[in-house]
Design an enzyme around this catalytic site. Structure first.
Site, PDB file in Angstrom:
ATOM      1  N   TRP B 315       0.762  -1.150  -0.002  1.00 16.88           N
ATOM      2  CA  TRP B 315      -0.097  -0.076  -0.232  1.00 16.88           C
ATOM      3  C   TRP B 315       0.845   1.293  -0.013  1.00 16.88           C
ATOM      4  O   TRP B 315       0.541   2.217  -0.567  1.00 16.88           O
ATOM      5  CB  TRP B 315      -1.074  -0.017   1.181  1.00 16.88           C
ATOM      6  CG  TRP B 315      -1.870   1.121   1.332  1.00 16.88           C
ATOM      7  CD1 TRP B 315      -3.127   1.318   0.505  1.00 16.88           C
ATOM      8  CD2 TRP B 315      -1.509   2.507   1.880  1.00 16.88           C
ATOM      9  NE1 TRP B 315      -3.672   2.657   0.801  1.00 16.88           N
ATOM     10  CE2 TRP B 315      -2.535   3.476   1.778  1.00 16.88           C
ATOM     11  CE3 TRP B 315      -0.490   2.952   2.620  1.00 16.88           C
ATOM     12  CZ2 TRP B 315      -2.911   4.614   2.111  1.00 16.88           C
ATOM     13  CZ3 TRP B 315      -0.694   4.085   3.188  1.00 16.88           C
ATOM     14  CH2 TRP B 315      -1.730   4.966   2.875  1.00 16.88           C
ATOM     15  N   HIS B 316       2.005   0.983   0.673  1.00 16.84           N
ATOM     16  CA  HIS B 316       2.866   2.464   0.893  1.00 16.84           C
ATOM     17  C   HIS B 316       3.730   2.522  -0.538  1.00 16.84           C
ATOM     18  O   HIS B 316       4.126   3.785  -0.659  1.00 16.84           O
ATOM     19  CB  HIS B 316       3.812   2.164   1.941  1.00 16.84           C
ATOM     20  CG  HIS B 316       3.222   2.407   3.469  1.00 16.84           C
ATOM     21  ND1 HIS B 316       2.494   1.694   3.921  1.00 16.84           N
ATOM     22  CD2 HIS B 316       3.033   3.740   3.969  1.00 16.84           C
ATOM     23  CE1 HIS B 316       2.080   2.110   5.355  1.00 16.84           C
ATOM     24  NE2 HIS B 316       2.398   3.452   5.177  1.00 16.84           N
ATOM     25  N   GLY B 317       3.717   1.547  -1.349  1.00 15.20           N
ATOM     26  CA  GLY B 317       4.519   1.961  -2.547  1.00 15.20           C
ATOM     27  C   GLY B 317       4.794   0.836  -3.353  1.00 15.20           C
ATOM     28  O   GLY B 317       4.871  -0.273  -2.930  1.00 15.20           O
TER      29      GLY B 317
END
Lengths: 397, 460
Positions: B315-317
């Protein structure tokens, strides 16, 4: 009661911010940065959809906010509260650098006393490209045209090792590039000349050298080219004005009461009959000559732009006092702008070409001017910009 | 647009608050929020505005249909379709290049990697939409019949680009009926200014030091590596929590109660504790919609933890370092839950070990290039570099008080002192107003002439 006080305070703060924003712009603070304030962008469907309007509007607000100078002073005062600067250590700050080619690199500045100096960080791949570009240019030169390479180190390299060791060695970079140049290119040892010299060789708040520093470069060049440098004493030394240079703009929030630089120059035009033509060539083959009546020094400029009014695609300087003198083409960045006023005393014609804006053909210019020599003069930081190296390489095509 | 810009502070926010308070009609106020939110979203990146409107419209319709079939098998099908659609939206825009690049590397292929730009805030608003669909499916909320209200919920400018990820049932009532009491407005204003201070003073200035020490322009030293990561650790926290404070503050001024996202994570005594305090709205999303449906603590807990943390990382990258970062926390949590539950009972030592693990985690988070990450870990432990140099010493000295302020501001102490002082009858009012005015004016000064510093979490 408190809720009303805080609410009123917040409303006043927002109203104050809006009032400052819409108040009269502080044009002085922009003028001090030697640039023009961002204008209100054009409002159209195209500019809105592309995001150009929003970006332009943010810049417009940033540049035209009232009390801008005062707010920036306050910003500096706030930042100075973040810590302390030991006298012997100096201060290192982060910034970005570009040389007008579009590429931006992370970089650092060192602040010692009143000097602001760029810290060198070598980029071996870009340096390889730089050397390759020069070799490629040398390959295209007609027989008999000599080629020289001058890479100018900057001020920090000659500071106490406590400071100079905090950056990558500029000397190692210059030596590494010189080793790759091959037999067709003669390296000019300006490093030793600057290391041995004393005086006001570099500006304190600007990344350039002074005309005294450039004289070291001129002497070193003439030594390599087998000529004799004219004496500096033969020209009147003048002081134009005090100014703050480009590095000051990047570090101003970190400085307390910095000393300005003095724009010192030797009036070479006084004794020499020089004729200057500036020219821009375009990819479609058309050309525009301009700068009629301009001189080596541009009195309207108060900073390093004083030399030739800044970088131009092509500047041709003819020394009418040496009608049968040699012609040299100088492929350069802005460091050459303080060097060429010396060089014109030893050549019949000097043609400066700036790869960043020159769109013509180097080969054609060499033929047009029947050049005897070509010199590539850049400051060492230029070798870390890959797109500048690509532009240099483009000159060989 | 970002909160920490002169355009927002001097023009956008005053204009929105002024227009918002012209009428007490909820429909009018929703219209003001929605229009201003769309302008806010489109500012600088208008290309994806249609995507936001289309995604919210499709889900709005699907939710109404799903609501009609509540409790029947059709609603499950519609939920599945909506989740697949929303996940695909995120997948296409965020992960296509990553997956194609990874396939190329793994199989030695040379498939062309599409250059798809990442729409602003897509990770936040798709998760918000998914949570809305799940809540309607579960019967925790009825589908919103007014598209204006639904678009107000999805696009609300305080949270559209960087969260917090608000659950629909939390805001459902406020979308139809709300009032802004003077106390709410004052609390919101106070929260906004302090959040702005966190972002502009603590986060951005820590970020400058982090860039200096971790950037390519500096020599590598063990001291610079640690100091740089410590500054980055503070930059991340104050950047994101400052944004969340501003979002919550603006929400209050508009009559919404947005969820809290942080609770002093750097005083955590264990990794479990840290994730209860950091990005709370995301952790709750994964807990409620992934971890518990997978079986939670009762069935295959270790597998569930790994799945959740793999997803958290992704989700963060769209990069392998984020996958590694997620797995790092997954493994740490499994080890902690299995062997070290007692460790958090030891004060100070447990704080230190937790922060050590967190800083190492942020190191993995910082370097998207895994070879650079490997080299940097070497620097952290003195491999191939000196202990310190002039840049290390200079940066430490010239930011010593900033560092101390960051450490202090990571604890509840300043808040307690501020609340105590503010509670004093007369002196409290003077001190509170002076502090708030000084922070606001200081932020305006720091933003003047500075280059734009977007929020770090905007990119996620």
């Amino acid at each position: 009661m408190r809720k009303y006080i805080v609410t009123v305070l917040f409303v006043l703060l927002l109203a104050g911010a809006a009032a400052v924003c819409f108040g009269p712009a502080d044009t002085e603070s922009i003028t001090a940065e030697n640039r023009e304030a961002a204008a209100m962008p054009e409002l159209s469907l195209d500019t809105v959809v592309s995001g150009e309007f929003a970006g332009g509007f943010d810049s417009y607000v940033n540049d035209n906010i009232g009390l801008r100078g005062r707010l920036m002073e306050l910003s500096g005062a706030v930042k100075s509260c973040f810590g302390f600067t030991p006298r012997l250590v100096g201060k290192v700050i982060s910034t970005t650098s570009d040389i007008g080619t579009g590429e931006t690199l992370d970089s650092s500045l060192m602040l010692i006393d009143s000097k602001i100096m760029e810290m060198f960080s070598d980029k071996p791949e870009a340096e390889n490209s730089y050397a390759e570009a020069l070799v490629n240019i040398a390959e295209t030169l007609p027989d008999g045209v000599e080629m020289y390479s001058m890479l100018v180190p900057t001020q920090l390299e000659f500071e106490d090792p406590l400071y100079s060791n905090a950056q990558d060695s500029q000397k190692s970079c210059i030596d590494a590039i010189n080793e790759r140049l091959g037999s067709k290119i003669t390296p000019v040892d300006v490093y030793s000349a600057l290391a041995e010299a004393d005086g006001y060789l570099y500006f304190k708040t600007d990344h350039h050298w002074t005309m005294d520093g450039a004289y070291c470069g001129y002497e070193a060049f003439m030594n390599s080219a087998g000529g004799e440098a004219v004496s500096k004493d033969g020209f009147e030394r003048k002081e134009k004005n005090d100014f703050y240079g480009t590095l000051y703009l990047k570090a101003r929030s970190q400085l307390n009461d910095p000393e300005p630089d003095t724009l010192v120059y030797y009036d070479v035009e006084e004794k020499t009959d020089l004729e200057i033509v500036m020219r821009a060539e375009y990819e479609d083959g058309s050309a525009l000559e301009y700068g009629e009546g301009s001189g080596v020094f541009n009195d309207e400029k108060d900073d390093y732009l004083f030399f030739f009014g800044g970088d131009q695609p092509l500047i041709e300087i003819t020394n009418n006092d040496i009608p049968d003198g040699k012609t040299i083409i100088v492929i350069k960045d802005s460091y050459a702008n303080a060097l060429v006023p010396w060089l014109v005393n030893s050549y019949g014609r000097v043609v400066m070409i700036d790869p960043r804006s020159f769109e013509g053909s180097l080969k054609e210019e060499i033929e047009r001017y029947e050049a005897d020599e070509v010199a590539v003069v850049n400051y060492v930081f230029t070798t870390t910009f890959t797109d500048y190296c690509a532009l240099l390489n483009g000159l060989a095509e | 647009m970002v909160f920490s810009s002169l355009t927002f502070l001097c023009i956008f926010l005053p204009a929105v608050l002024l227009l918002y308070n012209v009428s007490r009609s909820v429909t009018y106020r929703n219209a003001v929020i929605t229009v201003s939110s769309l302008v806010f979203y489109a500012w600088g990146d208008p290309a994806f505005l249609l995507l936001l409107i289309a995604a919210s419209f499709v889900n709005y319709i699907l939710a109404i249909i799903m609501d009609r079939y509540y409790g029947l098998w059709q609603s499950k099908m519609i939920l599945a379709a909506a989740v697949v659609l929303d996940a695909a939206l995120l997948g296409v825009f965020k992960y296509t290049a990553f997956f194609v690049g990874s396939i190329n590397s793994a199989l030695g292929l040379s498939l062309s990697v599409p250059g798809i730009a990442l729409p602003l805030g897509i990770s936040f608003y798709t998760f918000q939409i998914i949570s809305y669909m799940a809540d309607v499916y579960r019967g925790e909320a009825r589908a919103q019949r007014s598209y204006l209200k639904f678009l107000t919920f999805i696009s609300m400018f305080p949270k559209i680009t960087s969260g917090p990820i608000a659950r629909y049932p939390q805001l459902e009532r406020s979308l139809s009926k709300r009032q802004v009491r003077p106390q709410d407005f004052a609390d919101g204003a106070r929260r906004f200014i302090l959040g702005l201070g966190k972002k502009v003073v603590l986060a951005d200035c820590s970020g400058e030091s982090a860039s200096l020490l971790l950037g390519a322009a500096s020599h590598a030293t063990a001291g610079s590596a640690w100091l740089g990561m410590i500054f980055y650790t503070f930059q991340l926290y104050f950047d994101f929590s400052g944004y969340s404070d501003m979002a919550v503050g603006i929400g209050k001024m508009l009559g919404f109660s947005l969820p809290e996202n942080f609770d002093h994570p750097y005083i955590a005594r264990s990794i479990t504790d840290f994730w209860r305090r950091w990005h709370i709205s995301l952790s709750r999303f994964f807990r409620d919609y992934v971890y518990i449906p997978l079986g939670g603590n009762r069935r295959l807990q270790m597998r569930n933890i790994l799945v959740v943390w793999l997803l958290t990382g992704l989700w963060h990258g769209a990069s392998w370092n984020f996958v590694l970062w997620g797995l790092y926390y997954g493994v740490l949590l499994m080890i902690e839950k299995t062997f070290f539950k007692w460790w958090s009972k030891i004060p100070v030592l447990s704080n230190i070990t937790t922060m050590f693990a967190v800083v190492i985690g942020w190191t993995i988070f910082y370097f998207t290039d895994l070879s650079q990450l490997g080299t940097f870990f070497g620097y952290l432990f003195g491999q191939g570099c000196p202990l310190f140099d002039l840049t290390t010493v200079s940066t430490l000295c010239s930011n010593a008080w900033l560092l101390a302020a960051c450490i202090l501001a990571s604890t509840p102490l300043p808040k307690m002192v501020f609340e105590y002082v503010s509670s004093l009858k007369y002196a409290g009012a003077v001190i509170e107003c002076t502090v708030l005015a000084a922070v606001f004016v200081g932020c305006i000064a720091l933003l003047t002439g500075a280059t734009s510093t977007p929020f770090l979490y905007v990119q996620f």
